[in-house]
Structures are given as C-alpha cells and as structure tokens.
Design a protein around this motif. Sequence first.
Motif, PDB file in Angstrom:
ATOM      1  N   ALA A  57       0.717  -1.647   0.383  1.00 58.77           N
ATOM      2  CA  ALA A  57      -0.017  -0.049   0.180  1.00 58.77           C
ATOM      3  C   ALA A  57       0.883   1.606   0.409  1.00 58.77           C
ATOM      4  CB  ALA A  57      -1.133  -0.083   0.984  1.00 58.77           C
ATOM      5  N   THR A  58       0.250   1.979  -0.465  1.00 55.82           N
ATOM      6  CA  THR A  58       0.978   3.498  -0.454  1.00 55.82           C
ATOM      7  C   THR A  58      -0.171   4.332  -0.200  1.00 55.82           C
ATOM      8  OG1 THR A  58       1.924   5.361  -1.426  1.00 55.82           O
ATOM      9  CG2 THR A  58       0.171   4.272  -2.970  1.00 55.82           C
ATOM     10  N   TRP A  59      -0.088   5.490   0.170  1.00 52.30           N
ATOM     11  CA  TRP A  59      -0.415   6.663   1.708  1.00 52.30           C
ATOM     12  C   TRP A  59       0.210   8.136   1.251  1.00 52.30           C
ATOM     13  CZ3 TRP A  59      -3.723   5.332   6.287  1.00 52.30           C
ATOM     14  CH2 TRP A  59      -4.788   6.177   6.131  1.00 52.30           C
ATOM     15  N   ASN A  60      -0.179   8.926   0.867  1.00 52.06           N
ATOM     16  CA  ASN A  60       0.035  10.408   1.315  1.00 52.06           C
ATOM     17  C   ASN A  60      -0.631  10.385   2.849  1.00 52.06           C
ATOM     18  OD1 ASN A  60       0.248  13.457   2.374  1.00 52.06           O
ATOM     19  ND2 ASN A  60       0.419  13.563  -0.085  1.00 52.06           N
TER      20      ASN A  60
ATOM     21  N   ASP B 217       0.798  -5.732   4.063  1.00 55.24           N
ATOM     22  CA  ASP B 217       2.608  -6.140   4.311  1.00 55.24           C
ATOM     23  C   ASP B 217       3.688  -5.043   4.623  1.00 55.24           C
ATOM     24  OD1 ASP B 217       1.759  -9.017   5.175  1.00 55.24           O
ATOM     25  OD2 ASP B 217       1.439  -9.216   2.812  1.00 55.24           O
ATOM     26  N   ILE B 218       3.482  -4.249   3.255  1.00 54.25           N
ATOM     27  CA  ILE B 218       4.571  -3.424   3.416  1.00 54.25           C
ATOM     28  C   ILE B 218       3.590  -1.538   2.874  1.00 54.25           C
ATOM     29  CG2 ILE B 218       6.537  -2.671   1.834  1.00 54.25           C
ATOM     30  CD1 ILE B 218       6.892  -4.961   0.565  1.00 54.25           C
TER      31      ILE B 218
ATOM     32  N   SER C 112       7.029  -2.436   7.338  1.00 50.76           N
ATOM     33  CA  SER C 112       6.782  -3.719   6.859  1.00 50.76           C
ATOM     34  C   SER C 112       6.891  -4.661   8.050  1.00 50.76           C
ATOM     35  CB  SER C 112       8.480  -4.172   5.778  1.00 50.76           C
ATOM     36  OG  SER C 112       8.812  -5.320   5.346  1.00 50.76           O
ATOM     37  N   ARG C 113       6.147  -5.945   7.560  1.00 50.85           N
ATOM     38  CA  ARG C 113       5.988  -6.819   8.803  1.00 50.85           C
ATOM     39  C   ARG C 113       6.905  -7.913   7.538  1.00 50.85           C
ATOM     40  NH1 ARG C 113      -0.283  -8.134   9.022  1.00 50.85           N
ATOM     41  NH2 ARG C 113      -0.619  -8.481   7.395  1.00 50.85           N
TER      42      ARG C 113
END
Length: 265
Positions: free
Chosen positions: A4-7, A28-29, A69-70
């Motif tokens: 995922a990506t999030w501002n 997971d990331i 990250s996991r």
Amino acid sequence: MRLATWNVNSVKARLPRLLEWLADTAPDIVCLQETKCPAAAFPAAEVAELGYEAAAHGDGRWNGVALLSRVGLSDVTLSFPGEPGFGELDGVGAARPEARAIGATCAGMRVWSLYAPNGRTLDSPHYVYKLDWFAALRDALAPEIAAGPVVACGDYNVAPTDADVWNPALFVGATHVTPAERQALAELRDLGLRDVVPTPMKGPHPYTYWDYRAGMFHQNKGMRIDLVYASEDVAGRVRAAYVDREARKGKGPSDHAPIVVDLDA
C-alpha cells in the motif's frame, strides 16, 4: 502479499486513523508520504505493536517519507544518489536534499516511498527543481530496475493523463499536468516500470487526491497523482489494486486516499 501507499498528510495528526487502517487492511508493506515528522519522532513503537518494522526519513517540516514492513526491512537508503536539493544550504553551499525518498529491501523486492516536489507554479524555481528531481530519480532507479524487482510508490504530484484530473480545462497553465512533467513520468516508465492503475471505488476514475475545499470529495472532483510504478516482474504478479476511498471519509482525514495492491506469491 499486500502493498500500500498513502500520503497521510501528517503521521501524528493521522495516527489513530493510520493504526486503525493498518489493523483493518493488513498490508505487508506500506509506503507513507508527507509524514511531517522528524525521523526520531516517527511513531515506530505504535506501528511495531501491529507487527511492523519502520524506517523513516524526515525533518519535521512539510515533507517526510517512511516505510513500514512486516516481511523484512533491510538496506535502507535515505534519499537517492544524485537527488537535488532546494532551499536550505549545506556546509559547502549546495542546497540540501529534502526528505522526499526512502528505499529498502522488503521480501526480496526493492521498495521506494517517494514524495515528489509540488512545482508550485510554472514560473517558480520549484518547478525547475521538480523536473530536475525526476531526472535524478530516473538515473538512480535505472540500475535497480535492471538488477531486480522494484516498486516505486508515492505521491508523484503529476497526473499522468487528462483523464486523471476531474476537469482538464481548469488545469491549463498549472503544474501537475504539463507536458514536461508527464514526459518525466514517461521516462521513468521507459526504464521498465508499469503504471499499476487501481480500481476506483466511486465513478470511472481512480482519483487518489481531493482538495479539502467543501464539496470536492463528495462531488468526486479529484486527481490521480498517487502512483504505483512496478517493474515487470512485480507488475505481472498483481492480482488486484484499488483506491481505498473509505479512508478519505470521516473526521480529520488526509486529503489523499491509499492505494492497495495485492500481489501473488
């Protein structure tokens, strides 16, 4: 694996929402942008309770990026080689790079969280800086893409096409849509990156950003400026991708929504 990506537009202001979203969505990331938080003050302990290692790059002002990250977090890189700076000078009179890029290796994949310069206006030095920043990013990513799986996520502050803004006519003469900015994105893709276009949760366009002004979000007057660029060996594993528009709702949201990408093993 889920990426995922999030501002988040301030990790401290959005922390309760971020933690709830991490618990519910279970990526997971995670690539975060605009954390507005010094690296030493990043809430690493709070995300660790959910099983995440964290790496952060920030100086507490309007920039800041982080990776969670996991599935492993190693070979952390703050900024990228050749990254230009803007504004504040270092000890030898050169502009310092801002906290706009962090990379790491997660589950055998090179992951970058990127927060591109805004550009401000077409006659601003910040616009020149933005184009220089993209050119340097291209040079830095080229050897990594050639070497193995790479994903470069984040707020690129460029809408790739006219379909990625709610009313192209209103953006004429503004940043985020100029031929030079879009060419910069094309040159990144030419390295061997694919634009992983997410499924929208409302309407035909997968917008990721809506201005805070009243009605913009509810009328879906948005832009797609948050992007997931993946090398072919990653893009070929994409099972699904979507804009989590629900995360933009409610009290005190970021003005961006996360993109969630599910990858086959």
